[in-house]
Design a protein around this motif. Structure first.
Motif, PDB file in Angstrom:
ATOM      1  N   CYS A   1      -1.193   2.641  -8.409  1.00 19.07           N
ATOM      2  CA  CYS A   1      -0.921   3.778  -7.516  1.00 19.07           C
ATOM      3  C   CYS A   1      -2.182   4.619  -7.347  1.00 19.07           C
ATOM      4  CB  CYS A   1       0.213   4.627  -8.093  1.00 19.07           C
ATOM      5  SG  CYS A   1       0.501   6.180  -7.216  1.00 19.07           S
ATOM      6  N   GLY A   2      -2.828   4.961  -8.461  1.00 22.66           N
ATOM      7  CA  GLY A   2      -4.075   5.720  -8.378  1.00 22.66           C
ATOM      8  C   GLY A   2      -5.154   4.961  -7.637  1.00 22.66           C
ATOM      9  N   LEU A   3      -5.181   3.638  -7.836  1.00 24.57           N
ATOM     10  CA  LEU A   3      -6.185   2.801  -7.178  1.00 24.57           C
ATOM     11  C   LEU A   3      -6.029   2.826  -5.659  1.00 24.57           C
ATOM     12  CD1 LEU A   3      -8.472   0.651  -7.604  1.00 24.57           C
ATOM     13  CD2 LEU A   3      -6.662  -1.077  -7.567  1.00 24.57           C
ATOM     14  N   VAL A   4      -4.798   2.663  -5.182  1.00 26.66           N
ATOM     15  CA  VAL A   4      -4.590   2.622  -3.733  1.00 26.66           C
ATOM     16  C   VAL A   4      -4.829   3.991  -3.099  1.00 26.66           C
ATOM     17  CG1 VAL A   4      -2.097   3.133  -3.631  1.00 26.66           C
ATOM     18  CG2 VAL A   4      -3.117   1.580  -1.972  1.00 26.66           C
ATOM     19  N   ILE A   5      -4.541   5.070  -3.826  1.00 24.49           N
ATOM     20  CA  ILE A   5      -4.843   6.403  -3.305  1.00 24.49           C
ATOM     21  C   ILE A   5      -6.351   6.608  -3.240  1.00 24.49           C
ATOM     22  CG2 ILE A   5      -4.549   8.880  -3.671  1.00 24.49           C
ATOM     23  CD1 ILE A   5      -1.950   8.171  -5.199  1.00 24.49           C
ATOM     24  N   PHE A   6      -7.049   6.136  -4.252  1.00 29.40           N
ATOM     25  CA  PHE A   6      -8.515   6.180  -4.279  1.00 29.40           C
ATOM     26  C   PHE A   6      -9.071   5.459  -3.049  1.00 29.40           C
ATOM     27  CE2 PHE A   6     -11.967   6.479  -7.746  1.00 29.40           C
ATOM     28  CZ  PHE A   6     -12.985   6.595  -6.803  1.00 29.40           C
TER      29      PHE A   6
ATOM     30  N   VAL B   1       0.839  -1.199   0.000  1.00 29.77           N
ATOM     31  CA  VAL B   1       0.000   0.000   0.000  1.00 29.77           C
ATOM     32  C   VAL B   1       0.876   1.252   0.000  1.00 29.77           C
ATOM     33  CG1 VAL B   1      -1.610   1.367   1.386  1.00 29.77           C
ATOM     34  CG2 VAL B   1      -2.011  -1.071   1.055  1.00 29.77           C
ATOM     35  N   GLY B   2       1.837   1.308   0.940  1.00 32.11           N
ATOM     36  CA  GLY B   2       2.712   2.472   1.003  1.00 32.11           C
ATOM     37  C   GLY B   2       3.610   2.607  -0.212  1.00 32.11           C
ATOM     38  N   PHE B   3       4.169   1.489  -0.669  1.00 31.50           N
ATOM     39  CA  PHE B   3       5.085   1.514  -1.807  1.00 31.50           C
ATOM     40  C   PHE B   3       4.351   1.901  -3.090  1.00 31.50           C
ATOM     41  CE2 PHE B   3       7.652  -0.593  -5.151  1.00 31.50           C
ATOM     42  CZ  PHE B   3       8.880   0.015  -4.897  1.00 31.50           C
ATOM     43  N   SER B   4       3.130   1.386  -3.267  1.00 30.04           N
ATOM     44  CA  SER B   4       2.358   1.710  -4.470  1.00 30.04           C
ATOM     45  C   SER B   4       1.871   3.140  -4.447  1.00 30.04           C
ATOM     46  CB  SER B   4       1.168   0.748  -4.609  1.00 30.04           C
ATOM     47  OG  SER B   4       1.607  -0.554  -4.900  1.00 30.04           O
ATOM     48  N   PHE B   5       1.560   3.662  -3.249  1.00 30.99           N
ATOM     49  CA  PHE B   5       1.147   5.067  -3.158  1.00 30.99           C
ATOM     50  C   PHE B   5       2.317   5.959  -3.563  1.00 30.99           C
ATOM     51  CE2 PHE B   5      -2.024   7.868  -0.813  1.00 30.99           C
ATOM     52  CZ  PHE B   5      -1.500   9.062  -1.302  1.00 30.99           C
TER      53      PHE B   5
ATOM     54  N   ILE C   1       7.801  11.035  -3.294  1.00 33.57           N
ATOM     55  CA  ILE C   1       8.003  10.297  -2.043  1.00 33.57           C
ATOM     56  C   ILE C   1       7.037  10.800  -0.969  1.00 33.57           C
ATOM     57  CG2 ILE C   1       9.723   9.417  -0.417  1.00 33.57           C
ATOM     58  CD1 ILE C   1      11.869  10.152  -2.419  1.00 33.57           C
ATOM     59  N   VAL C   2       5.770  10.595  -1.205  1.00 35.16           N
ATOM     60  CA  VAL C   2       4.704  10.909  -0.256  1.00 35.16           C
ATOM     61  C   VAL C   2       3.695   9.762  -0.291  1.00 35.16           C
ATOM     62  CG1 VAL C   2       4.887  13.427  -0.420  1.00 35.16           C
ATOM     63  CG2 VAL C   2       3.435  12.199  -2.029  1.00 35.16           C
ATOM     64  N   GLY C   3       2.840   9.717   0.719  1.00 36.43           N
ATOM     65  CA  GLY C   3       1.782   8.722   0.724  1.00 36.43           C
ATOM     66  C   GLY C   3       2.132   7.451   1.452  1.00 36.43           C
ATOM     67  N   PHE C   4       3.341   7.379   2.017  1.00 36.79           N
ATOM     68  CA  PHE C   4       3.723   6.192   2.787  1.00 36.79           C
ATOM     69  C   PHE C   4       2.769   5.933   3.942  1.00 36.79           C
ATOM     70  CE2 PHE C   4       6.264   9.968   3.669  1.00 36.79           C
ATOM     71  CZ  PHE C   4       5.895  10.253   4.974  1.00 36.79           C
ATOM     72  N   GLU C   5       2.131   7.012   4.420  1.00 38.95           N
ATOM     73  CA  GLU C   5       1.202   6.881   5.555  1.00 38.95           C
ATOM     74  C   GLU C   5      -0.110   6.220   5.171  1.00 38.95           C
ATOM     75  OE1 GLU C   5       0.238  10.869   3.688  1.00 38.95           O
ATOM     76  OE2 GLU C   5       1.992   9.593   3.996  1.00 38.95           O
ATOM     77  N   ALA C   6      -0.313   5.945   3.880  1.00 45.04           N
ATOM     78  CA  ALA C   6      -1.533   5.260   3.448  1.00 45.04           C
ATOM     79  C   ALA C   6      -1.675   3.910   4.132  1.00 45.04           C
ATOM     80  CB  ALA C   6      -1.523   5.083   1.928  1.00 45.04           C
ATOM     81  N   ALA C   7      -0.550   3.281   4.447  1.00 45.03           N
ATOM     82  CA  ALA C   7      -0.602   1.999   5.161  1.00 45.03           C
ATOM     83  C   ALA C   7      -1.300   2.151   6.504  1.00 45.03           C
ATOM     84  CB  ALA C   7       0.814   1.453   5.355  1.00 45.03           C
TER      85      ALA C   7
END
Length: 502
Positions: free
Chosen positions: A325-330, A36-40, A239-245
């Protein structure tokens, strides 16, 4: 009772002690959480979208801002890891700020996070439409067809999320493989084929291209930044979005241990792999002037070096990674809407707090996010420099959220329960200070006058949120006064030992 049952019971207890009940299936294991974090982050997304911009802002030399960003974001990720270990529930910054400060501050940060997630989905999907598809399918990109293609990609992502979280997770897990294979494979092939054919340009590694050398490293003025400083946007967007996990913590097994590890390792791996890819691109770049003027510079380097057939195969892998990447952010956006609705702090919360028992998906929240994403796409697609404005807004907003979170962590972390699986220990103060210094520097870049559109988007969306915020203050003030456990503070919550930060 088995070990699995014990872990499940403990995970459910972690949710219950914050006043919630377990509503999602805990299907995400260690690799899925990391994915999740890596794909974001998705280094393919960031580099394919911004490399052309870097050639214009700071020339090929601009890629050397990447390691500075990676290290700075690692410090931020470590602070967030400490928070995720102590508060392993959905909603990440919204939940953390509500407990570090109060529910009002938490709501404002939650709304900023929602604003960010919406625009970053648009920027990621628009990147596919503008920087890959024209080269892959051999057509000329225009604002209209880029808009249509992006809208279609968003719709497909929404349908996938509505259909099944499990399938979305499988796509995301697979995308980690395609991301690594695609980037590592491209890096090696660009270097090997370029060397064999004599097409490598070592002088491009430190070339300023067409950018004037005078004032290149200047910090800039009150309303402008120097070329090298401007190039920091390359890493700041990526390099952002790692917190999605952390936002999927309630769907992750042993979340208080798994999520922190997932966040900082995603940053480290992305930083290392991304730097090697950027070096390979610089070495394999040919006509710098032509690349700087191209809408698909990375795709051009790939196909020119590897040939159309091999190049297209890798572009397909890259497309899949960016789509994921777009999917996991969604998905992250839908979980944030659901988390705020669960606390009755989102418009029409009764509708958006529902989770479908068959798909384990907040259906209404997903549809809402899809509609808002399409609206924001329509607004940006009618502007000039659409992609630049999109990834600039997608860099500005997380920097604001990160800075606010780090400041509050420094000042009020004594309110938090003890760490359950991750602790900064003796390194806490150095990490916090370095994270703070990095974020202040990063935000200073956005004083440049060219960022008017990203600031305007952020202010308009924040103003819309304030309307509902004021409505809650006037009509439902109690909602913004208490945490879910009937007004108890973190220190008073049963089962949570309050202590000074480790």
């Amino acid at each position: 009772m088995s070990l699995v049952d014990n872990v499940s019971d403990q995970s459910e207890a972690n949710v219950q002690k914050y006043g919630y009940k377990q509503e999602f299936r805990r299907d995400l294991k260690r690799f899925a959480s990391f994915a999740v974090g890596f794909s974001f982050i998705s280094i393919t997304t960031g580099i394919f979208s911004t490399y052309g911009g870097v050639l214009n802002w700071g020339g090929p030399l601009g890629i050397w801002t990447w390691p500075f960003v990676a290290i700075g974001q690692l410090f931020v990720a470590l602070v967030f890891a400490a928070l995720a270990s102590r508060i392993p529930i959905a909603g990440y910054s919204y939940q953390w700020m509500s407990r570090l400060a109060n529910p009002k501050i938490g709501w404002l940060i939650g709304w900023l996070s929602f604003t960010y997630l919406i625009v970053v989905v648009v920027s990621v999907d628009y990147g596919i439409a503008q920087t890959i598809f024209p080269s892959l399918f051999h057509y000329t990109e225009t604002p209209v067809n880029a808009w249509i293609v992006t809208a279609a990609i968003v719709l497909v992502q929404m349908l996938l999320i509505l259909f099944s979280t499990t399938w979305s997770t499988r796509i995301n897990n697979t995308a980690v493989g395609t991301e690594v294979i695609g980037i590592v494979g491209l890096t090696l092939l660009l270097l090997i084929v370029g060397l064999v054919r004599g097409g490598l340009h070592p002088d491009h590694l430190f070339s300023m291209g067409a950018v004037p050398a005078a004032g290149y490293f200047n910090l800039g003025t009150l309303t402008s930044v120097g070329p090298f400083i401007f190039s920091f946007l390359l890493g700041s967007y990526t390099i952002v979005g790692f917190e999605a996990a952390a936002n999927l913590a309630e769907e992750t097994e042993n979340a208080h241990k798994v999520v922190p590890f997932s966040m900082w390792t995603a940053v480290v791996l992305s930083g290392i792999v991304g730097m090697f890819f950027l070096i390979a691109l610089n070495l394999a770049s040919g006509d710098l002037k032509a690349l700087a003027g191209s809408a698909t510079p990375v795709a051009d380097i790939v196909t020119q070096t590897l040939g159309t057939v091999v190049g297209d195969i890798f572009l397909i892998l890259v497309t899949f990674s960016i789509f994921a990447c777009g999917l996991v952010i969604f998905i992250t956006a839908t979980r944030l809407v659901w988390a705020m609705s669960r606390d009755e702090r989102f418009p029409a919360y009764r509708l958006f707090q529902r989770v479908d028992s068959h798909t384990s998906t907040p259906l209404a929240a997903t549809i809402l996010c899809g509609i808002v994403i399409e609206i924001v796409l329509a607004v940006f697609a009618t502007q000039t420099n659409t992609l630049t404005n999109l990834f600039s807004a997608s860099s500005l907003l997380p920097a604001i959220v990160y800075l606010a979170t780090v400041i509050l962590y420094i000042s009020t972390r004594h309110k938090l329960p003890k760490s359950q699986g991750f602790s900064l220990r003796a390194f806490e103060w150095p990490v916090m200070i370095l994270a703070l210094v990095w974020l202040v520097f990063e935000l200073s870049i956005f004083r440049d006058a060219s960022f008017q559109t990203p600031w305007l988007y952020s202010l308009v969306m924040f103003a819309l949120g304030l309307i509902y915020f004021v409505y809650m203050l006037v009509r439902r003030p109690q909602v913004l006064k208490t945490l879910p456990l009937e007004g108890t503070s973190v220190e008073e919550e049963p089962g949570i030992a309050s202590s000074q930060a480790d």
